[in-house]
Design an enzyme around this catalytic site. Structure first.
Site, short mmCIF file in Angstrom:
data_model
loop_
_atom_site.label_atom_id
_atom_site.label_comp_id
_atom_site.label_asym_id
_atom_site.label_seq_id
_atom_site.Cartn_x
_atom_site.Cartn_y
_atom_site.Cartn_z
N LYS A 52 39.13 39.33 30.26
CA LYS A 52 39.72 40.52 31.47
C LYS A 52 41.04 40.96 31.49
CE LYS A 52 35.12 39.56 32.89
NZ LYS A 52 34.26 38.68 33.92
N GLN A 96 34.08 36.30 39.63
CA GLN A 96 34.05 35.32 38.18
C GLN A 96 32.46 34.37 38.54
OE1 GLN A 96 34.85 36.39 35.26
NE2 GLN A 96 33.07 35.36 34.59
N ASP A 119 32.35 44.56 39.53
CA ASP A 119 31.54 44.58 38.67
C ASP A 119 30.33 45.77 38.61
OD1 ASP A 119 31.58 42.70 36.84
OD2 ASP A 119 32.09 41.33 38.41
#
Ligand code: NAP
Length: 282
Positions: A52, A96, A119
């Site tokens: 990422k 995460q 997200d």
């Protein structure tokens, strides 16, 4: 059989995104900024985060990692996130997953300002999706739809079978496919006679987390296969689909790796850019 080349398509889309960001910088706008929060040192998370950050940098997004010890308290983490929420230079905050057991994942995700929820996991953003309102979508389902669009695969009227009903993949991709007028069947671990459903499917999304689970005998000729799974098997990464055998019957199929994975990262970067445009009133 046509291979749905997620790596190639994601590179193309990343380049298009880079062009847009380059133009902003030339116009003296601030750089889009992403913060990734990691708790602990999960090896799989390390590799996802690396990808990422690498891809963010390539497209011109300023991405930083805030890494905390495994034993950080929920209160400490919530405090850190509330400070990031207030920082106007930050467009997206990504926590995460998975988090250590002592942290309430839902509470942490919902503490992110939904306008920084890159997200798309915030309850509010999930709600918007289910109300068919403009929202930040979870990156994997969004990446899958982008991949289907890039290959001009029309899902309207198709019998789509989604195996898996997680909040991050199975459930939201089912809604996105439904919104595109597919006829959607959602299967899960309690589904009886899964093969009956998969045999009748024109499109199968496999998001189970079991290596090589979907086999050739479970699909019909001409099926379109999207393999979301990422599993480690004998030091190799494999999907949820027995690719080598199923590909002989499929009309389109994604490989693992280089299929859905890079499309997910691209969708995440595109989400960050969408949030940046909102923050900058552009
Ligand atoms: P998850 O939360 O563990 O969900 C797995 C789903 O599979 C559950 O809904 C479960 O049913 C269902 N399932 C399990 N065994 C089954 C069986 N025998 N028959 C039918 N359904 C079954 O996993 P996830 O987060 O959705 O991820 C799924 C896979 O995708 C994992 O391999 C993950 O690593 C991968 N992934 C990849 C990406 C990417 O970018 N490529 C992104 C996210 C995830 P129940 O609900 O009944 O338990």
């Amino acid at each position: 059989m046509i291979l749905l080349d997620g790596l190639k398509i994601s590179k193309k889309r990343n380049e298009e995104l880079k062009d847009k960001i380059d133009k902003l910088i030339l116009a003296n706008k601030r750089q889009p900024k992403l913060i990734i929060i990691q708790v602990g040192n999960n090896p799989a998370s390390n590799s996802y985060i690396k990808s990422k950050i690498k891809n963010s940098t390539l497209v011109g997004i300023d991405a930083s990692l805030l890494k905390y010890e495994e034993d950080i308290t929920e209160e400490e983490l919530l405090n850190k996130i509330s400070l990031l929420n207030l920082d106007h230079s930050i467009d997206g905050i990504l926590v995460q997953l998975p988090l250590p057991k002592h942290l309430n994942e839902r509470k942490i995700l919902d503490s992110i300002n939904y306008l920084k929820d890159v997200d798309g996991f915030h309850t509010y953003n999930s709600g918007l999706l289910f109300q068919k309102q403009r929202a930040i979508h979870a990156a994997t389902p969004e990446g899958i739809i982008n991949l289907l669009n890039e290959y001009k695969i029309k899902v309207e009227g198709l019998n789509a079978v989604v195996i898996g009903r997680s909040n991050i993949v199975g459930f939201p991709i089912s809604k996105l496919l439904l919104d595109l007028n597919a006829t959607v069947t959602i299967c899960h671990s309690k589904t009886k006679n899964l093969k009956f459903h998969t045999k009748h499917a024109d499109l199968i999304i496999a998001a189970i987390g079991k290596p090589l689970f979907l086999t050739k005998d479970m699909v019909k000729k001409g099926v379109i296969i999207i393999d979301v799974g990422i599993n480690r098997l004998e030091e190799k990464l494999v999907g949820d689909v027995d690719f080598e055998n199923v590909k002989t019957k499929a009309s389109y199929i994604t490989p693992v790796p280089k299929g859905v994975g890079p499309m997910t990262v691209n969708a995440l970067l595109e989400n960050l850019y969408k949030l940046y445009l909102i923050h900058e009133n552009l």
